[in-house]
Design an enzyme around this catalytic site. Sequence first.
Site, PDB file in Angstrom:
ATOM      1  N   LEU A   1       0.869  -1.176   0.000  1.00  0.00           N
ATOM      2  CA  LEU A   1       0.000   0.000   0.000  1.00  0.00           C
ATOM      3  C   LEU A   1       0.906   1.226   0.000  1.00  0.00           C
ATOM      4  O   LEU A   1       1.980   1.210   0.619  1.00  0.00           O
ATOM      5  CB  LEU A   1      -0.898   0.037   1.246  1.00  0.00           C
ATOM      6  CG  LEU A   1      -1.993  -1.021   1.389  1.00  0.00           C
ATOM      7  CD1 LEU A   1      -2.715  -0.848   2.725  1.00  0.00           C
ATOM      8  CD2 LEU A   1      -2.988  -0.947   0.245  1.00  0.00           C
ATOM      9  N   ASP A   2       0.490   2.292  -0.681  1.00  0.00           N
ATOM     10  CA  ASP A   2       1.250   3.535  -0.630  1.00  0.00           C
ATOM     11  C   ASP A   2       1.331   4.018   0.813  1.00  0.00           C
ATOM     12  O   ASP A   2       0.452   3.732   1.642  1.00  0.00           O
ATOM     13  CB  ASP A   2       0.583   4.612  -1.490  1.00  0.00           C
ATOM     14  CG  ASP A   2       0.586   4.258  -2.968  1.00  0.00           C
ATOM     15  OD1 ASP A   2       1.479   3.487  -3.390  1.00  0.00           O
ATOM     16  OD2 ASP A   2      -0.299   4.739  -3.696  1.00  0.00           O
ATOM     17  N   ARG A   3       2.365   4.775   1.096  1.00  0.00           N
ATOM     18  CA  ARG A   3       2.593   5.247   2.470  1.00  0.00           C
ATOM     19  C   ARG A   3       1.378   5.980   3.035  1.00  0.00           C
ATOM     20  O   ARG A   3       1.014   5.802   4.202  1.00  0.00           O
ATOM     21  CB  ARG A   3       3.826   6.160   2.499  1.00  0.00           C
ATOM     22  CG  ARG A   3       4.182   6.646   3.884  1.00  0.00           C
ATOM     23  CD  ARG A   3       5.482   7.426   3.876  1.00  0.00           C
ATOM     24  NE  ARG A   3       5.832   7.876   5.207  1.00  0.00           N
ATOM     25  CZ  ARG A   3       6.951   8.522   5.504  1.00  0.00           C
ATOM     26  NH1 ARG A   3       7.834   8.790   4.549  1.00  0.00           N
ATOM     27  NH2 ARG A   3       7.200   8.905   6.738  1.00  0.00           N
TER      28      ARG A   3
ATOM     29  N   THR B   1      -1.729   5.677   2.096  1.00  0.00           N
ATOM     30  CA  THR B   1      -2.967   4.883   2.028  1.00  0.00           C
ATOM     31  C   THR B   1      -3.092   4.046   3.291  1.00  0.00           C
ATOM     32  O   THR B   1      -2.143   3.398   3.713  1.00  0.00           O
ATOM     33  CB  THR B   1      -2.963   3.959   0.801  1.00  0.00           C
ATOM     34  OG1 THR B   1      -2.806   4.735  -0.377  1.00  0.00           O
ATOM     35  CG2 THR B   1      -4.262   3.164   0.713  1.00  0.00           C
TER      36      THR B   1
ATOM     37  N   ARG C   1      -5.514   5.702  -8.153  1.00  0.00           N
ATOM     38  CA  ARG C   1      -5.279   7.145  -8.179  1.00  0.00           C
ATOM     39  C   ARG C   1      -5.252   7.676  -9.619  1.00  0.00           C
ATOM     40  O   ARG C   1      -5.862   8.705  -9.933  1.00  0.00           O
ATOM     41  CB  ARG C   1      -3.967   7.461  -7.455  1.00  0.00           C
ATOM     42  CG  ARG C   1      -4.003   7.067  -5.990  1.00  0.00           C
ATOM     43  CD  ARG C   1      -2.607   6.980  -5.367  1.00  0.00           C
ATOM     44  NE  ARG C   1      -1.955   8.280  -5.273  1.00  0.00           N
ATOM     45  CZ  ARG C   1      -0.748   8.454  -4.746  1.00  0.00           C
ATOM     46  NH1 ARG C   1      -0.067   7.414  -4.288  1.00  0.00           N
ATOM     47  NH2 ARG C   1      -0.218   9.671  -4.684  1.00  0.00           N
TER      48      ARG C   1
END
Length: 327
Positions: free
Chosen positions: A152-154, A156, A258
Amino acid sequence: MDRHQNDSRQAGESRPAVRMINIDSEDAGQRVDNYLVRILKGVPKTRVYRIIRKGEVRVNKKRVTADYRLQDGDLLRVPPVRVAEKTSRASPSAAIIHKLEGAILYEDKSLIIINKPAGIAVHGGSGISYGVIETLRNIRPQERSLELVHRLDRDTSGCLMIAKKRSMLRYLHAQLKEGKINKIYNALVLGRWPSRKVLVNAPLLKNTLRSGERVVTVDLEGKRSKTLYKVLERYSHANETATLVEASPVTGRTHQIRVHCLHAGYPILGDDKYTSDEDNRRFREFGLKRLFLHAARLELVLPEGQALAIDAALPEDLDGVLETLSH
């Protein structure tokens, strides 16, 4: 024979003897170079490749190349590798440890699912010593193998899977590849997302800017990418319009949700990479201080055939934004 023979220690450096390791089903399937990098903590990768090339690493008494995949029942010889003890780096902060220990949504003998807090990277790098996986390894040294199943993105938050066994890691990777794990996200996008728009099908390509920043764009030369969408709720407040959508990625590309939202004309609010500063600035007045993207639900089938559905509640900061927009 012990599975991993103990190394002797003396005067600030490790002095390991030859190690003879019986490979079992948990470690089978790994490349021998990757396996050695994992077990020879602190040994530079260049040194690992050198001992393989020189024939000091043997499998069943035979030389192997770096890309050899270990098999169940292999006997691996690891030569003595001397390396100066590194200065012990700081432990993960008490705050991160507390957050992760309180974020576990599900755990069994092979799998952990956590509700990853926003602002914590899934792994270290770029000046970050401890991400989720390093912190879990630090506080659970008894676990033989803790590995991220996905990322997961930081910024998110939400459901993140960590395998406790190699067999579970391989199983879940296969399930992801076959599209058998359903990942459902909640995102707040700018504007009024039309109910009829239920699919964004646009190929994605990774790019690196001159600054070194990595971005993803819709490009015909990119990889096939699909995301399913469903409108959950629309908001109109102080002349601003936003829509809470449910996004289910069919494929698993970097920044997929995104970029697909941006491509559809409804960028995710709080996104400092793909949404304009002006749009983000206006919604900061409603309390939105970071990317409004949350991995809300995971649906999968465990190896034993049991269906598993895990929900991660929307964090208080994002819930507060919706509460403000509702009035």
